[in-house]
Design a protein around this motif. Structure first.
Motif, short mmCIF file in Angstrom:
data_model
loop_
_atom_site.label_atom_id
_atom_site.label_comp_id
_atom_site.label_asym_id
_atom_site.label_seq_id
_atom_site.Cartn_x
_atom_site.Cartn_y
_atom_site.Cartn_z
N ARG A 126 1.38 -1.26 -0.28
CA ARG A 126 0.21 -0.04 0.05
C ARG A 126 0.27 1.02 -0.06
O ARG A 126 1.45 1.31 0.41
N ARG A 162 -0.38 4.70 -0.86
CA ARG A 162 -1.40 5.82 -1.10
C ARG A 162 -0.70 6.55 -0.90
O ARG A 162 -0.51 7.14 1.01
N GLU A 163 -0.72 8.19 -1.99
CA GLU A 163 -0.40 9.25 -1.52
C GLU A 163 0.81 9.41 -1.73
O GLU A 163 1.74 10.27 -0.28
N ASP A 213 -0.81 -0.74 -4.54
CA ASP A 213 -1.66 0.95 -4.13
C ASP A 213 -1.78 2.38 -4.04
O ASP A 213 -0.32 2.33 -3.31
N SER A 247 -3.27 4.62 -5.16
CA SER A 247 -3.83 5.15 -5.17
C SER A 247 -3.66 7.20 -4.90
O SER A 247 -3.22 7.04 -3.72
N GLY A 248 -4.08 7.83 -5.21
CA GLY A 248 -3.15 9.22 -4.65
C GLY A 248 -1.81 9.69 -4.61
O GLY A 248 -1.71 10.74 -3.93
N ASP A 293 -2.45 -0.34 -8.94
CA ASP A 293 -3.79 1.05 -9.14
C ASP A 293 -3.19 1.81 -9.55
O ASP A 293 -2.23 2.74 -9.04
N SER A 349 -4.82 4.74 -11.26
CA SER A 349 -5.28 6.08 -11.53
C SER A 349 -5.41 7.50 -10.77
O SER A 349 -5.66 8.41 -11.89
N ALA A 350 -4.22 7.06 -10.67
CA ALA A 350 -3.27 8.84 -10.18
C ALA A 350 -2.40 9.15 -11.71
O ALA A 350 -1.80 10.05 -11.48
N THR A 394 -8.22 2.42 -17.91
CA THR A 394 -7.53 3.28 -16.57
C THR A 394 -7.38 4.50 -17.52
O THR A 394 -7.45 5.46 -17.02
#
Length: 204
Positions: A129, A131-132, A149, A151-152, A169, A171-172, A192
């Protein structure tokens, strides 16, 4: 997107310079400690907790960490050659001028880490993970970030040429900003990225 501004490193209250090479440090707890020129080569670490610590010119080479935590820590000029981190927690930690050759990260939580400009070309992350995470201008050419992950995450200027990103992921990602030539992805991930480019993706 501008580079993320990192918060200043936490103040430390204790300074340690030692040779821990080959030791088992499992279960230890350290808070607000500055480790300088520490040798942690081939250290075994299961469940040790480091919080608000600073590691300066520390060697983590060929060390193994399982379920350990390095929370809100600062790593400067450290070497992680062939180090392995399994299910570890690095939330809020930041890295500066570190060497990650052959480092392996499996599982765990590396959210909000600061790795701007990091050279991750010879590192691998799987099921992590992140994230950000701040990966602005990171060099990830030919590396492996599988099932991660992101994301962000902050990815402006990062280079993912020929990087294995399958299952991650994305998405960012903004394909017009990150270098993705030859990156390895799945069919689902192409959708995506196409949507990130503003394309109208339809089934038929």
């Amino acid at each position: 997107m501008a580079d993320r501004k990192q918060a200043p490193a936490p103040e430390t209250t204790t300074r340690v310079t030692a040779d821990w090479s080959g030791l088992d440090i499992s279960g230890q707890t350290h808070e607000k400690v500055m480790f300088v020129d520490l040798d942690m080569t081939e250290v075994e670490n299961s469940g040790a907790v480091f919080s608000d610590c600073t590691f300066r010119n520390v060697k983590f080479n060929v060390s193994a960490h399982d379920g350990a935590a390095f929370v809100n820590c600062t790593f400067a000029g450290c070497k992680f050659y062939d180090a392995r981190f399994s299910d570890c927690k690095f939330v809020g930690s930041r890295f500066n001028r570190c060497n990650f050759d052959a480092m392996k990260v499996i599982g765990g939580n590396w959210s909000l880490v600061g790795m701007a400009g990091a050279d991750l070309r010879a590192a691998s992350f799987q099921g992590v993970r992140m994230r950000e995470a701040d990966l602005t201008n990171a060099r990830c050419q030919g590396s492996s970030l599988r099932d991660v992950d992101l994301s962000g995450a902050w990815l402006h200027g990062a280079d993912f040429v020929e990087c294995d990103l399958r299952g991650s992921d994305l998405s960012a990602f903004t394909p017009d900003r990150e270098q993705l030539r030859g990156a390895i992805i799945t069919i689902d991930q192409t959708i995506t990225l196409a949507q990130a480019l503003g394309l109208d993706v339809r089934a038929d």
